[in-house]
Motif scaffolding. Sequence first.
Motif, PDB file in Angstrom:
ATOM      1  N   ALA A  67       0.818  -1.212   0.000  1.00 47.94           N
ATOM      2  CA  ALA A  67       0.000   0.000   0.000  1.00 47.94           C
ATOM      3  C   ALA A  67       0.853   1.263   0.000  1.00 47.94           C
ATOM      4  O   ALA A  67       1.764   1.410   0.811  1.00 47.94           O
ATOM      5  CB  ALA A  67      -0.936  -0.001   1.205  1.00 47.94           C
ATOM      6  N   VAL A  68       0.548   2.142  -0.930  1.00 48.04           N
ATOM      7  CA  VAL A  68       1.234   3.431  -1.028  1.00 48.04           C
ATOM      8  C   VAL A  68       0.303   4.530  -0.529  1.00 48.04           C
ATOM      9  O   VAL A  68       0.728   5.427   0.192  1.00 48.04           O
ATOM     10  CB  VAL A  68       1.654   3.719  -2.489  1.00 48.04           C
ATOM     11  N   SER A  69      -0.950   4.450  -0.918  1.00 45.22           N
ATOM     12  CA  SER A  69      -1.936   5.420  -0.457  1.00 45.22           C
ATOM     13  C   SER A  69      -3.322   4.799  -0.526  1.00 45.22           C
ATOM     14  O   SER A  69      -3.542   3.819  -1.228  1.00 45.22           O
ATOM     15  CB  SER A  69      -1.893   6.696  -1.298  1.00 45.22           C
ATOM     16  N   TRP A  70      -4.226   5.414   0.226  1.00 49.28           N
ATOM     17  CA  TRP A  70      -5.606   4.950   0.246  1.00 49.28           C
ATOM     18  C   TRP A  70      -6.469   6.176   0.469  1.00 49.28           C
ATOM     19  O   TRP A  70      -6.388   6.816   1.519  1.00 49.28           O
ATOM     20  CB  TRP A  70      -5.784   3.957   1.379  1.00 49.28           C
ATOM     21  N   GLU A  71      -7.239   6.521  -0.526  1.00 46.48           N
ATOM     22  CA  GLU A  71      -8.128   7.674  -0.402  1.00 46.48           C
ATOM     23  C   GLU A  71      -9.518   7.172  -0.030  1.00 46.48           C
ATOM     24  O   GLU A  71     -10.138   6.426  -0.787  1.00 46.48           O
ATOM     25  CB  GLU A  71      -8.185   8.474  -1.698  1.00 46.48           C
ATOM     26  N   ILE A  72      -9.978   7.593   1.144  1.00 40.05           N
ATOM     27  CA  ILE A  72     -11.265   7.153   1.666  1.00 40.05           C
ATOM     28  C   ILE A  72     -12.118   8.392   1.907  1.00 40.05           C
ATOM     29  O   ILE A  72     -11.726   9.278   2.673  1.00 40.05           O
ATOM     30  CB  ILE A  72     -11.102   6.360   2.970  1.00 40.05           C
ATOM     31  N   ALA A  73     -13.257   8.437   1.237  1.00 40.95           N
ATOM     32  CA  ALA A  73     -14.189   9.568   1.359  1.00 40.95           C
ATOM     33  C   ALA A  73     -13.480  10.901   1.115  1.00 40.95           C
ATOM     34  O   ALA A  73     -13.695  11.883   1.819  1.00 40.95           O
ATOM     35  CB  ALA A  73     -14.874   9.551   2.719  1.00 40.95           C
ATOM     36  N   GLY A  74     -12.586  10.912   0.120  1.00 42.81           N
ATOM     37  CA  GLY A  74     -11.879  12.140  -0.241  1.00 42.81           C
ATOM     38  C   GLY A  74     -10.678  12.473   0.623  1.00 42.81           C
ATOM     39  O   GLY A  74      -9.987  13.455   0.376  1.00 42.81           O
ATOM     40  N   LEU A  75     -10.410  11.671   1.650  1.00 42.73           N
ATOM     41  CA  LEU A  75      -9.271  11.904   2.538  1.00 42.73           C
ATOM     42  C   LEU A  75      -8.127  10.967   2.162  1.00 42.73           C
ATOM     43  O   LEU A  75      -8.237   9.757   2.356  1.00 42.73           O
ATOM     44  CB  LEU A  75      -9.674  11.668   4.002  1.00 42.73           C
ATOM     45  N   PRO A  76      -7.025  11.504   1.612  1.00 45.30           N
ATOM     46  CA  PRO A  76      -5.915  10.629   1.247  1.00 45.30           C
ATOM     47  C   PRO A  76      -5.049  10.267   2.455  1.00 45.30           C
ATOM     48  O   PRO A  76      -4.709  11.121   3.264  1.00 45.30           O
ATOM     49  CB  PRO A  76      -5.117  11.480   0.251  1.00 45.30           C
TER      50      PRO A  76
END
Length: 115
Positions: A67-76
């Motif tokens: 995992a490098v990034s995870w954008e959840i509900a617009g929050l990276p």
Amino acid sequence: MAKGKKRRPRAKTPTVDYTDPEGNTLALRQSLSAGTIAKLGEGPATAATTQDDAWRRRSELLFERLAVSWEIAGLPLTDQRMLLGRYRMADSATQDWVRRTVLEHVGRFIPELSG
């Protein structure tokens, strides 16, 4: 005064984005180092480790390394501790989606870890 070694900047590993049904985006590395692959291939640390514990730990290690990034509900989220913490506190449906996505990704890009 002693001079330290100059570190070469690491080349950025290409990533692949996966989007869940809710529109959240998970970015995973396309490759891992040989040392990381070897570490992930090791068995449980102790004989007392249950199969379930070993499976969960391997799932978390795969997620943590890929995992490098995870954008959840617009929050990276890009911090490794935050990513792992978010994965651990996710509901079971989200964790299931992440596990399936990681396994599919590994099968496509890092087949030596499949299975």
